[in-house]
Design a protein around this motif. Sequence first.
Motif, PDB file in Angstrom:
ATOM      1  N   MET A   1       0.853  -1.200   0.000  1.00 47.07           N
ATOM      2  CA  MET A   1       0.000   0.000   0.000  1.00 47.07           C
ATOM      3  C   MET A   1       0.888   1.249   0.000  1.00 47.07           C
ATOM      4  O   MET A   1       1.743   1.405   0.864  1.00 47.07           O
ATOM      5  N   ALA A   2       0.711   2.088  -0.985  1.00 47.14           N
ATOM      6  CA  ALA A   2       1.523   3.297  -1.082  1.00 47.14           C
ATOM      7  C   ALA A   2       1.113   4.305  -0.012  1.00 47.14           C
ATOM      8  O   ALA A   2      -0.037   4.343   0.428  1.00 47.14           O
ATOM      9  N   ARG A   3       2.068   5.122   0.391  1.00 49.46           N
ATOM     10  CA  ARG A   3       1.766   6.192   1.342  1.00 49.46           C
ATOM     11  C   ARG A   3       1.048   7.326   0.620  1.00 49.46           C
ATOM     12  O   ARG A   3       1.468   7.752  -0.461  1.00 49.46           O
ATOM     13  N   CYS A   4      -0.026   7.830   1.208  1.00 50.49           N
ATOM     14  CA  CYS A   4      -0.768   8.937   0.601  1.00 50.49           C
ATOM     15  C   CYS A   4      -0.165  10.277   0.983  1.00 50.49           C
ATOM     16  O   CYS A   4       0.299  10.469   2.105  1.00 50.49           O
ATOM     17  N   PHE A   5      -0.181  11.190   0.032  1.00 47.41           N
ATOM     18  CA  PHE A   5       0.235  12.568   0.296  1.00 47.41           C
ATOM     19  C   PHE A   5      -0.941  13.289   0.941  1.00 47.41           C
ATOM     20  O   PHE A   5      -2.024  13.353   0.374  1.00 47.41           O
ATOM     21  N   ASP A   6      -0.744  13.825   2.151  1.00 46.29           N
ATOM     22  CA  ASP A   6      -1.852  14.479   2.852  1.00 46.29           C
ATOM     23  C   ASP A   6      -1.540  15.925   3.216  1.00 46.29           C
ATOM     24  O   ASP A   6      -2.215  16.530   4.049  1.00 46.29           O
ATOM     25  N   GLY A   7      -0.506  16.480   2.594  1.00 46.38           N
ATOM     26  CA  GLY A   7      -0.163  17.876   2.868  1.00 46.38           C
ATOM     27  C   GLY A   7      -0.773  18.799   1.830  1.00 46.38           C
ATOM     28  O   GLY A   7      -1.616  18.401   1.028  1.00 46.38           O
ATOM     29  N   ASN A   8      -0.364  20.056   1.857  1.00 53.17           N
ATOM     30  CA  ASN A   8      -0.862  21.009   0.857  1.00 53.17           C
ATOM     31  C   ASN A   8       0.276  21.761   0.174  1.00 53.17           C
ATOM     32  O   ASN A   8       0.034  22.660  -0.612  1.00 53.17           O
ATOM     33  N   ILE A 193      -0.796   9.590  -8.985  1.00 52.05           N
ATOM     34  CA  ILE A 193      -2.063  10.104  -8.459  1.00 52.05           C
ATOM     35  C   ILE A 193      -2.903   8.960  -7.905  1.00 52.05           C
ATOM     36  O   ILE A 193      -3.477   9.044  -6.804  1.00 52.05           O
ATOM     37  N   ALA A 194      -2.989   7.869  -8.663  1.00 49.42           N
ATOM     38  CA  ALA A 194      -3.798   6.721  -8.214  1.00 49.42           C
ATOM     39  C   ALA A 194      -3.270   6.153  -6.903  1.00 49.42           C
ATOM     40  O   ALA A 194      -4.046   5.737  -6.035  1.00 49.42           O
ATOM     41  N   ALA A 195      -1.963   6.146  -6.734  1.00 44.52           N
ATOM     42  CA  ALA A 195      -1.362   5.527  -5.555  1.00 44.52           C
ATOM     43  C   ALA A 195      -1.288   6.457  -4.346  1.00 44.52           C
ATOM     44  O   ALA A 195      -1.517   6.036  -3.209  1.00 44.52           O
ATOM     45  N   CYS A 196      -0.976   7.732  -4.587  1.00 42.01           N
ATOM     46  CA  CYS A 196      -0.639   8.637  -3.472  1.00 42.01           C
ATOM     47  C   CYS A 196      -1.605   9.805  -3.270  1.00 42.01           C
ATOM     48  O   CYS A 196      -1.512  10.496  -2.258  1.00 42.01           O
ATOM     49  N   PHE A 197      -2.488  10.055  -4.225  1.00 45.37           N
ATOM     50  CA  PHE A 197      -3.391  11.188  -4.100  1.00 45.37           C
ATOM     51  C   PHE A 197      -4.851  10.727  -4.177  1.00 45.37           C
ATOM     52  O   PHE A 197      -5.744  11.505  -4.473  1.00 45.37           O
TER      53      PHE A 197
END
Length: 201
Positions: A1-8, A193-197
């Motif tokens: 499972m890829a790590r999601c980007f949760d910042g801005n 995008i599919a993996a992290c966003f």
Amino acid sequence: MARCFDGNKLVIASHNKGKVREIGELLAPFGVETVSAGDLGLPEPIEDGLTFIANAEIKALAAAKAANLPALADDSGLEVDALDGDPGIYSARWAGPKKDFTVGMEKIHALIKDQDNMAANFTCALTLAWPDGHMESFEGKVFGTLTWPLRGDKGFGYDPMFIPNGHAVTFAEMEPADKHAMSHRADAFKQLIAACFGDNQ
């Protein structure tokens, strides 16, 4: 499972203005504020990897740690069939110390002008790195043929000599939105995008 980007906010780990602009445009729909490594005054790390992904990881990790922000790096290049994949990871170096890609394109043309095989592909590796050292990497490709003389002024790098399969115009003759929809960078970007966003869409 890829790590999601949760910042801005995200550092684009590049000093190439064309690349920074293109990646920024691809990220725009996700509400992410971008700043380039060049604007932050970050040094360019030594790219001594032997693959596109290895070099993207070097750049992304260096920028993430220096800026203490997640960083996205791209390593991309043109692989020419008749040159056994060259210039490949050395595409920028073929453009010389001034990064004049006309020099690189003239060099390629001189080497393959008597060849029948004009097939080539662009490859793009994208790495998203976090300051803690975690990285997610993706690779995309687009295939086509080379043409001479150079055509178009909308792209950058080797775009004026590359016609993607199924099209009659070079990347440098295409509108940016059309190129974004099908390029090697777009291919890698869709995977990223599919993996992290996934939660940002």
